[in-house]
Design a protein around this motif. Sequence first.
Motif, mmCIF file in Angstrom:
data_model
loop_
_atom_site.group_PDB
_atom_site.id
_atom_site.type_symbol
_atom_site.label_atom_id
_atom_site.label_comp_id
_atom_site.label_asym_id
_atom_site.label_seq_id
_atom_site.Cartn_x
_atom_site.Cartn_y
_atom_site.Cartn_z
ATOM 1 N N ALA A 146 0.637 -1.224 0.158
ATOM 2 C CA ALA A 146 -0.014 -0.025 0.103
ATOM 3 C C ALA A 146 0.874 1.432 0.039
ATOM 4 N N GLN A 147 2.001 1.420 0.742
ATOM 5 C CA GLN A 147 2.893 2.384 0.844
ATOM 6 C C GLN A 147 3.543 2.538 -0.804
ATOM 7 N N GLN A 148 3.806 1.344 -1.277
ATOM 8 C CA GLN A 148 4.500 1.553 -2.619
ATOM 9 C C GLN A 148 3.479 2.063 -3.581
ATOM 10 N N LEU A 149 2.146 1.777 -3.621
ATOM 11 C CA LEU A 149 1.226 2.497 -4.286
ATOM 12 C C LEU A 149 0.884 4.110 -4.205
ATOM 13 N N ALA A 150 0.927 4.357 -2.632
ATOM 14 C CA ALA A 150 0.858 5.796 -2.307
ATOM 15 C C ALA A 150 2.232 6.581 -2.839
ATOM 16 N N ASP A 151 3.365 5.925 -2.775
ATOM 17 C CA ASP A 151 4.494 6.583 -3.185
ATOM 18 C C ASP A 151 4.463 6.988 -4.700
ATOM 19 N N LYS A 152 3.894 5.921 -5.450
ATOM 20 C CA LYS A 152 4.020 5.567 -6.776
ATOM 21 C C LYS A 152 2.866 6.998 -7.373
ATOM 22 N N LYS A 153 1.784 7.150 -6.637
ATOM 23 C CA LYS A 153 0.918 8.319 -6.742
ATOM 24 C C LYS A 153 1.140 9.584 -6.478
ATOM 25 N N ALA A 154 2.424 9.640 -5.600
ATOM 26 C CA ALA A 154 2.819 10.970 -5.015
ATOM 27 C C ALA A 154 3.869 11.371 -6.069
ATOM 28 N N GLN A 155 4.368 10.624 -7.031
ATOM 29 C CA GLN A 155 5.475 11.043 -7.802
ATOM 30 C C GLN A 155 4.729 11.726 -8.813
ATOM 31 N N SER A 156 3.464 11.933 -9.001
ATOM 32 C CA SER A 156 2.852 12.520 -10.213
ATOM 33 C C SER A 156 2.530 14.074 -9.457
ATOM 34 N N MET A 157 3.114 14.343 -8.201
ATOM 35 C CA MET A 157 2.895 15.562 -7.524
ATOM 36 C C MET A 157 3.967 16.480 -7.161
ATOM 37 N N GLN A 158 3.677 17.625 -7.109
ATOM 38 C CA GLN A 158 4.888 18.559 -6.615
ATOM 39 C C GLN A 158 4.438 19.710 -5.990
ATOM 40 N N LEU A 159 4.785 20.006 -4.724
ATOM 41 C CA LEU A 159 4.199 21.095 -3.992
ATOM 42 C C LEU A 159 5.273 22.242 -4.014
ATOM 43 N N TYR A 160 4.589 23.499 -4.510
ATOM 44 C CA TYR A 160 5.482 24.634 -4.574
ATOM 45 C C TYR A 160 4.913 25.159 -3.388
ATOM 46 N N GLN A 161 6.065 25.664 -2.504
ATOM 47 C CA GLN A 161 5.931 26.304 -1.221
ATOM 48 C C GLN A 161 7.142 27.265 -0.739
ATOM 49 N N PHE A 162 6.869 27.785 0.324
ATOM 50 C CA PHE A 162 7.821 28.682 1.204
ATOM 51 C C PHE A 162 8.075 27.805 2.383
ATOM 52 N N GLU A 163 9.366 27.883 2.993
ATOM 53 C CA GLU A 163 9.639 26.861 4.073
ATOM 54 C C GLU A 163 8.704 27.508 5.223
ATOM 55 N N ALA A 164 8.587 28.685 5.582
ATOM 56 C CA ALA A 164 7.932 29.379 6.719
ATOM 57 C C ALA A 164 6.450 29.736 6.611
ATOM 58 N N CYS A 165 5.949 29.422 5.478
ATOM 59 C CA CYS A 165 4.707 29.962 5.314
ATOM 60 C C CYS A 165 3.689 29.118 5.987
ATOM 61 N N PRO A 166 2.753 29.594 6.915
ATOM 62 C CA PRO A 166 1.765 28.924 7.887
ATOM 63 C C PRO A 166 1.004 27.696 6.964
ATOM 64 N N PHE A 167 0.606 28.398 5.924
ATOM 65 C CA PHE A 167 -0.434 27.402 4.988
ATOM 66 C C PHE A 167 0.446 26.348 4.321
ATOM 67 N N CYS A 168 1.778 26.508 3.924
ATOM 68 C CA CYS A 168 2.616 25.547 3.532
ATOM 69 C C CYS A 168 2.916 24.394 4.597
ATOM 70 N N VAL A 169 3.130 25.048 5.772
ATOM 71 C CA VAL A 169 3.420 23.856 7.023
ATOM 72 C C VAL A 169 2.070 23.137 7.033
ATOM 73 N N LYS A 170 0.836 23.630 6.937
ATOM 74 C CA LYS A 170 -0.429 22.901 7.142
ATOM 75 C C LYS A 170 -0.279 21.788 6.135
ATOM 76 N N VAL A 171 -0.113 22.223 4.942
ATOM 77 C CA VAL A 171 0.059 21.081 3.833
ATOM 78 C C VAL A 171 1.228 19.971 4.045
ATOM 79 N N ARG A 172 2.173 20.373 4.464
ATOM 80 C CA ARG A 172 3.324 19.761 4.794
ATOM 81 C C ARG A 172 3.071 18.598 5.794
ATOM 82 N N ARG A 173 2.309 19.057 7.101
ATOM 83 C CA ARG A 173 1.843 18.259 8.037
ATOM 84 C C ARG A 173 0.932 17.497 7.388
ATOM 85 N N GLU A 174 0.067 17.579 6.806
ATOM 86 C CA GLU A 174 -0.924 16.519 6.139
ATOM 87 C C GLU A 174 -0.065 15.658 5.380
ATOM 88 N N MET A 175 0.769 15.768 4.820
ATOM 89 C CA MET A 175 1.563 15.099 4.035
ATOM 90 C C MET A 175 2.296 13.932 4.887
#
Length: 119
Positions: free
Chosen positions: A30-59
């Motif tokens: 299941a983790q391998q399937l999740a990793d494969k799906k995640a390869q089609s995604m990229q997150l554009y972000q700023f390191e200290a942006c609170p909204f970016c932190v929110k997304v990274r925490r969910e990741m």
Amino acid sequence: MKFIRIILGKIILLLNFVFSPRGVKRTPEAQQLADKKAQSMQLYQFEACPFCVKVRREMKRQSVNIELKDAKNDAVARDELLTGGGKVKVPCLKITQNGEERWMYESSDIVSYLQKEFA
């Protein structure tokens, strides 16, 4: 004002480190399937942006490794974001499916999408 942003950014990063969420445990398959799906995604972000932190925490909660692109310090990533998404606003999740790109900007929308795709 810049000084205040720097201090607040460091506080946000420290709190994120101290109170880091635990990731979901999956079977290796299941983790391998999740990793494969995640390869089609990229997150554009700023390191200290609170909204970016929110997304990274969910990741982290969903145990997915989506490629991170620093749109603040990386001129190439910034240009990709402007050209592809139409504006330099973070966080932005780029999803590539069947050769088509989709750019998702709002942190709440991104978190909901990640929960739906990886839960």
